[in-house]
Motif scaffolding. Sequence first.
Motif, PDB file in Angstrom:
ATOM      1  N   UNK A   1      -8.233 -19.689   0.471  1.00 48.59           N
ATOM      2  CA  UNK A   1      -8.078 -19.602  -0.817  1.00 48.59           C
ATOM      3  C   UNK A   1      -7.765 -17.881  -1.035  1.00 48.59           C
ATOM      4  N   UNK A   2      -8.543 -17.013  -0.604  1.00 48.44           N
ATOM      5  CA  UNK A   2      -8.215 -15.857  -0.527  1.00 48.44           C
ATOM      6  C   UNK A   2      -6.973 -15.335  -0.152  1.00 48.44           C
ATOM      7  N   UNK A   3      -6.806 -15.730   1.024  1.00 48.81           N
ATOM      8  CA  UNK A   3      -5.472 -15.307   1.875  1.00 48.81           C
ATOM      9  C   UNK A   3      -4.430 -15.909   0.905  1.00 48.81           C
ATOM     10  N   UNK A   4      -4.468 -16.729   0.462  1.00 41.58           N
ATOM     11  CA  UNK A   4      -3.406 -17.480  -0.507  1.00 41.58           C
ATOM     12  C   UNK A   4      -3.193 -16.703  -1.733  1.00 41.58           C
ATOM     13  N   UNK A   5      -4.106 -15.979  -2.241  1.00 44.42           N
ATOM     14  CA  UNK A   5      -4.030 -15.182  -3.355  1.00 44.42           C
ATOM     15  C   UNK A   5      -3.218 -13.926  -2.922  1.00 44.42           C
ATOM     16  N   UNK A   6      -3.809 -13.641  -1.683  1.00 42.95           N
ATOM     17  CA  UNK A   6      -3.076 -12.063  -0.957  1.00 42.95           C
ATOM     18  C   UNK A   6      -1.642 -12.464  -0.601  1.00 42.95           C
ATOM     19  N   UNK A   7      -1.419 -13.576  -0.315  1.00 44.27           N
ATOM     20  CA  UNK A   7       0.147 -13.965   0.328  1.00 44.27           C
ATOM     21  C   UNK A   7       0.873 -14.008  -1.383  1.00 44.27           C
ATOM     22  N   UNK A   8       0.406 -14.401  -2.001  1.00 43.25           N
ATOM     23  CA  UNK A   8       0.918 -14.489  -3.667  1.00 43.25           C
ATOM     24  C   UNK A   8       1.261 -13.202  -4.169  1.00 43.25           C
ATOM     25  N   UNK A   9       0.030 -12.338  -3.857  1.00 41.92           N
ATOM     26  CA  UNK A   9       0.466 -10.947  -4.554  1.00 41.92           C
ATOM     27  C   UNK A   9       1.525 -10.177  -3.386  1.00 41.92           C
ATOM     28  N   UNK A  10       1.174 -10.490  -2.465  1.00 42.39           N
ATOM     29  CA  UNK A  10       2.268  -9.858  -1.393  1.00 42.39           C
ATOM     30  C   UNK A  10       3.815 -10.242  -1.688  1.00 42.39           C
ATOM     31  N   UNK A  11       3.885 -11.459  -2.113  1.00 44.96           N
ATOM     32  CA  UNK A  11       5.608 -11.794  -2.609  1.00 44.96           C
ATOM     33  C   UNK A  11       5.892 -11.211  -3.920  1.00 44.96           C
ATOM     34  N   UNK A  12       4.705 -11.309  -4.749  1.00 44.54           N
ATOM     35  CA  UNK A  12       5.166 -10.646  -6.077  1.00 44.54           C
ATOM     36  C   UNK A  12       5.387  -9.138  -5.924  1.00 44.54           C
ATOM     37  N   UNK A  13       4.683  -8.342  -4.746  1.00 46.71           N
ATOM     38  CA  UNK A  13       4.961  -7.112  -4.652  1.00 46.71           C
ATOM     39  C   UNK A  13       6.544  -6.715  -4.132  1.00 46.71           C
ATOM     40  N   UNK A  14       6.871  -7.752  -3.316  1.00 43.22           N
ATOM     41  CA  UNK A  14       8.261  -7.859  -2.756  1.00 43.22           C
ATOM     42  C   UNK A  14       9.290  -7.948  -3.939  1.00 43.22           C
ATOM     43  N   UNK A  15       8.910  -8.927  -4.785  1.00 36.58           N
ATOM     44  CA  UNK A  15       9.786  -9.102  -5.682  1.00 36.58           C
ATOM     45  C   UNK A  15      10.024  -8.033  -7.130  1.00 36.58           C
ATOM     46  N   UNK A  16       8.711  -7.483  -7.271  1.00 36.56           N
ATOM     47  CA  UNK A  16       8.757  -6.285  -8.220  1.00 36.56           C
ATOM     48  C   UNK A  16       9.347  -5.123  -7.529  1.00 36.56           C
ATOM     49  N   UNK A  17       9.061  -4.789  -6.351  1.00 39.59           N
ATOM     50  CA  UNK A  17       9.881  -3.616  -5.563  1.00 39.59           C
ATOM     51  C   UNK A  17      11.422  -3.908  -5.776  1.00 39.59           C
ATOM     52  N   UNK A  18      11.716  -4.894  -5.642  1.00 38.19           N
ATOM     53  CA  UNK A  18      13.242  -5.259  -5.978  1.00 38.19           C
ATOM     54  C   UNK A  18      13.841  -5.135  -7.332  1.00 38.19           C
ATOM     55  N   UNK A  19      13.058  -5.453  -8.107  1.00 44.48           N
ATOM     56  CA  UNK A  19      13.086  -5.082  -9.622  1.00 44.48           C
ATOM     57  C   UNK A  19      13.187  -3.732 -10.116  1.00 44.48           C
ATOM     58  N   UNK A  20      11.936  -2.828  -9.508  1.00 48.54           N
ATOM     59  CA  UNK A  20      12.310  -1.457  -9.615  1.00 48.54           C
ATOM     60  C   UNK A  20      13.405  -0.711  -9.290  1.00 48.54           C
ATOM     61  N   UNK A  21      13.752  -1.062  -7.869  1.00 51.71           N
ATOM     62  CA  UNK A  21      14.990  -0.577  -7.273  1.00 51.71           C
ATOM     63  C   UNK A  21      16.391  -0.639  -8.105  1.00 51.71           C
TER      64      UNK A  21
END
Length: 623
Positions: free
Chosen positions: A161-181
Amino acid sequence: MGSTFSGIELGKRSIMAHTDAIQTAGHNISNADTEGYSRQRVQMKEFDPLYRPDLERAERPGMIGQGIDTQSVERVRDEMLDNRITEQQHHESYWDTRSKYYTMIEQIYNEPEDVSVRSNMDKFWQSWQELSMHPENQSARQAVVTRGENLTDSINAKWEGLMGIGTLINADIEATVKQVNDYARQIAAINGEIVRSRGMGDNPNDLLDRRDLLVDKLSKLVNITTDRRDSDEFFVHVDGQVLVQGGIARTFDLEAVIDNNGYDKLVWKDTGNDAVIKGGKLGALIELRDVDVRNEVQSLNTMTMNFADLVNDVHRNAYGANHVTGLDFFTQRSFVENVNGNYDRDGDGQMDHSYIFRFTGTTKLNPQEQIGLEGTMTLSGPNGNVQVAYHPTDTVETVINRINDSNGEVKAYLDRNSNLVLKATTAQNVENPDFVIRHVEDSGFFLTGYSGILSASGEQGAYDFAQEDAVNALAGAQFAVSPVLNPAGYIQVNQSIKNDVMSVAAAFMDNSGNVNAGDGRAAVEIASIRNTKVMIGHERTFDDYFADSVTNVGLKGEQAENNFNSHMAIMNDLREMRDSISGVNIDEELSDIIKFQHGYNAAAKFVTVWDSLLDTVINRLKV
């Protein structure tokens, strides 16, 4: 005399000016619901007057007005308010993101009682207690195995469960970095268009609105500030670093990090330097992944690793009903196959590090005995090494507590044989591996001849993991290779024990070398681990771990929600203030249209009158 047709030109200018005003009001009404649109106003001024050099100034002024002209179309905007919103907005999105993800984390800790880790661990301890009272009973051993499986399953589920949230956050980080760029590139492109438009003398209101909207959206993602040094150059800064300068945009990239569950760190693409983002959605996501969720996973791993290690330490030295001994109750997976823990960390084909989890000294110690020694121990810490001093009047227990209370990532306790044990904790810095002792050194003799861990004092006798066969620095002390990353994800009851529950060890060998069927001393010792001060760090018992972990998550979730509500209230006030200044009011625009319509009609009437005058002069005037 003045021009006969000057009145026609004057009326035409008035008609054109009022037409521009009516068209602008219509443009405002059309964009009333357009995101980021600022209402526009036509700035009118008197047309340059005509100088009459043929008239005497003593008789009349000599300057004759020529009507009205449209000077510019300006958007209504308060730049100081915009800057305040830009600088404040990242706080709201930061706490909003933390609040949403902490709701998910709280759901993992709010498990139903019958499947929670704590409930299953309580049942596990109870099963050992029952076995100690009925060691000859096979059903009691089966209960130990079954409840052990239930416990490991709940630990595995919590880790997933914790790693699932971590993976979800990691995917959100990747998408957000693309948005910022993407936003940075768009802002830079619009900056170029604005400069070109102004160079031709235009006022690019719609382009400015589009840029402000992009800046507004960008400020929700990262903590930015803007700088308008002049009309032609616009800057966007992130934590003191330039993100956009005029038509040039810098971008971020993600770079892999060893020992961080496959997650990447944020860097500047052009320099490769680490990028520091402290606010906005991206800052919250990075902190959630690399601090909050990572700490929760590490805490669970620490509990699991020490729990399994302590149970196994007793179990492998005890005997089952079938006289089998030497079995670990829980499976442990070594990080490397090499018995000395040698590991090729940089991947160049050469062993360059030693991954060791635990040292066990060779000397039995009395916790209440004064050591009579003086020196300083140097242990690996979060950032570099930490030092722990000891003095002749200190007892063994005092020194152990001082080690555990330090900021070091090596902790200590006395095992069941009263030998000093040094264990590695999880690493605070993502660059360092978990459960790896990185440095142990003693200027005196507490860790050498007194406890029997190091072979020599001083820097020359120090243990340092950044070399092959680092265990050669040990004075015959037992050691254990570090486990595979995330033991909470794979801990299981030993398959050999599941195949034959009579292998569950409950007895110790007596002085005569015999194992009695009614002996339950080992089961008692395992059951007593529950309330023994055995945890690594500030959480002394397993019950402390569960109490602290649940309380910590609840308080952080409450903090995130309260701060989000507070900053949302502030931002709502600022947005309402901006809307009152820059937003389109339909009633106001309709009122302006009526006003400009009357002006237009009056100008048209003036032209009609002037046309009548000209008709009189041209067609009706007779000589």
